[in-house]
Design a protein around this motif. Structure first.
Motif, PDB file in Angstrom:
ATOM      1  N   PHE A   1      -0.878   5.491   8.152  1.00 33.96           N
ATOM      2  CA  PHE A   1      -1.044   6.919   7.911  1.00 33.96           C
ATOM      3  C   PHE A   1      -0.887   7.358   6.455  1.00 33.96           C
ATOM      4  O   PHE A   1      -1.777   7.983   5.888  1.00 33.96           O
ATOM      5  CB  PHE A   1      -0.068   7.695   8.799  1.00 33.96           C
TER       6      PHE A   1
ATOM      7  N   ARG B   1      -3.622   6.072   4.001  1.00 35.03           N
ATOM      8  CA  ARG B   1      -4.981   6.582   4.249  1.00 35.03           C
ATOM      9  C   ARG B   1      -5.088   8.077   3.965  1.00 35.03           C
ATOM     10  O   ARG B   1      -6.179   8.595   3.738  1.00 35.03           O
ATOM     11  CB  ARG B   1      -5.451   6.265   5.661  1.00 35.03           C
ATOM     12  N   GLU B   2      -3.958   8.792   3.956  1.00 34.50           N
ATOM     13  CA  GLU B   2      -3.991  10.232   3.752  1.00 34.50           C
ATOM     14  C   GLU B   2      -3.845  10.657   2.291  1.00 34.50           C
ATOM     15  O   GLU B   2      -4.301  11.738   1.918  1.00 34.50           O
ATOM     16  CB  GLU B   2      -2.878  10.897   4.582  1.00 34.50           C
TER      17      GLU B   2
ATOM     18  N   SER C   1       2.582   9.448  11.724  1.00 36.51           N
ATOM     19  CA  SER C   1       1.644   9.846  12.774  1.00 36.51           C
ATOM     20  C   SER C   1       2.072   9.321  14.132  1.00 36.51           C
ATOM     21  O   SER C   1       2.920   8.430  14.254  1.00 36.51           O
ATOM     22  CB  SER C   1       0.231   9.330  12.451  1.00 36.51           C
TER      23      SER C   1
ATOM     24  N   PRO D   1      -0.562  14.186  13.615  1.00 34.47           N
ATOM     25  CA  PRO D   1       0.415  14.149  12.508  1.00 34.47           C
ATOM     26  C   PRO D   1       1.817  14.468  13.014  1.00 34.47           C
ATOM     27  O   PRO D   1       2.452  15.443  12.601  1.00 34.47           O
ATOM     28  CB  PRO D   1      -0.115  15.234  11.558  1.00 34.47           C
TER      29      PRO D   1
END
Length: 314
Positions: free
Chosen positions: A87, A90-91, A142, A160
């Motif tokens: 998470f 990648r965010e 997440s 999330p």
């Protein structure tokens, strides 16, 4: 050396922890055994600034952990190394910079939310033998839900709702988490998808915070009443006492309460009677598919915008 026996090292860069694990894998027997594991509580999600960029502090925390793991690679000399991030990486908006700055240590693959859900649930399927259930994998950033029907991964979704995503539920006066606030937030996100996943007798929990509940209860299968008792117990005693009494890492004690409250609310939403704790998760799922099966497979699971066919464990 037997060609069916391999040593596989896995680097798992999560929002809360960065993990390094080594497995002995028997491809012929389709079995795997963890022989070494180390966790660094880097809490990278807390190192993301208001603009969505990982800070220099976050880069340094990740770098220190990965350099340590690289040294252990030289010691274990595995046949295969798999490094992935979930998470938080990648965010962040500087994801590519992160991959570039760590490339001399590991070639890191960034998993999508769908891939994260798929591999976690695949790991659970290797461990549990039930035909129909819902899985949830709660990490630091997440939460992934998947529906299993006849041992087929039918549909998944990522939210999330990791254990570090409930800061607004910390009471300013006591500094402790408000359980009602946690449950209301989970309900806000997930209840709208009740028809998407449908009710299930059994909920299978994945992740370190969920596995810590097993240390408190001494049970792998937990009814809702026991889960409520766990929440009362965690609220009752101090983290240091919790860690000592149940042999739980002190950093992990900071996330168990949130994970337990999230699990309880999911059980209420989908009318689950039993929580089963899986000993396997995303790392084992990746090893099963990429090492034991020797392929990346078809991850065309259903999402809210997809009607593709599900994937069944071989």
């Amino acid at each position: 050396m037997d060609d069916d026996l391999k040593t596989v090292a896995v680097v798992d860069i999560g929002s809360n922890t960065i993990k390094f694990a080594v497995y002995r894998v028997d491809i012929g027997k389709k079995k795997l055994k963890e022989v070494y594991k180390e966790s660094v509580y880097a809490r990278l999600l807390n190192c993301v600034d208001e603009r969505g960029y990982l800070t220099e502090e976050g880069f340094m925390k990740a770098r220190i952990a990965l350099e340590s793991f690289k040294e252990k690679i030289c010691f274990f000399r595995p046949d295969q190394v798999i490094a992935f991030a979930t998470f938080v990486i990648r965010e962040i908006k500087n994801c590519q910079e992160f991959l570039y700055r760590m490339k001399d240590l590991f070639d890191i693959e960034v998993l999508s939310g769908e891939e994260e859900a798929y591999y976690s649930t695949l790991g659970a399927l290797v461990d549990v033998k039930y035909k129909n259930f819902i899985t949830f994998d709660i990490g630091g950033g997440s939460l992934e839900l998947c529906r299993i029907k006849n041992r087929k991964i039918e549909r998944c979704k990522s939210y999330p709702l990791g254990t570090l995503e409930f800061k607004e539920c910390i009471s300013s006066g006591t500094g402790k988490y408000n359980i009602k606030c946690i449950r209301e937030k989970v309900n806000k996100y997930i209840s709208a998808d009740k028809s998407f996943f449908k009710n299930s007798f059994r909920l299978v929990g994945i992740g370190g915070s969920i596995r810590a509940i097993k240390k408190i209860t001494g049970k792998r299968r937990i009814k809702k009443k026991i889960l409520k008792d766990v929440i009362k117990e965690i609220k009752r005693i101090q983290p240091a006492e919790l860690a000592l009494k149940y042999k739980i890492p002190i950093e992990r004690t900071k996330t168990i309460l949130t994970a337990a409250a999230v699990a309880l609310q999911i059980m209420d939403i989908f009318k689950c009677k039993e929580l089963v704790i899986s000993k396997y998760g995303i790392r084992e799922g990746i090893i099963y598919e990429r090492v034991i099966k020797g392929e990346k497979g078809d991850r065309s699971i259903k999402s809210e915008t997809s009607d593709k066919q599900g994937v069944k464990l071989a």
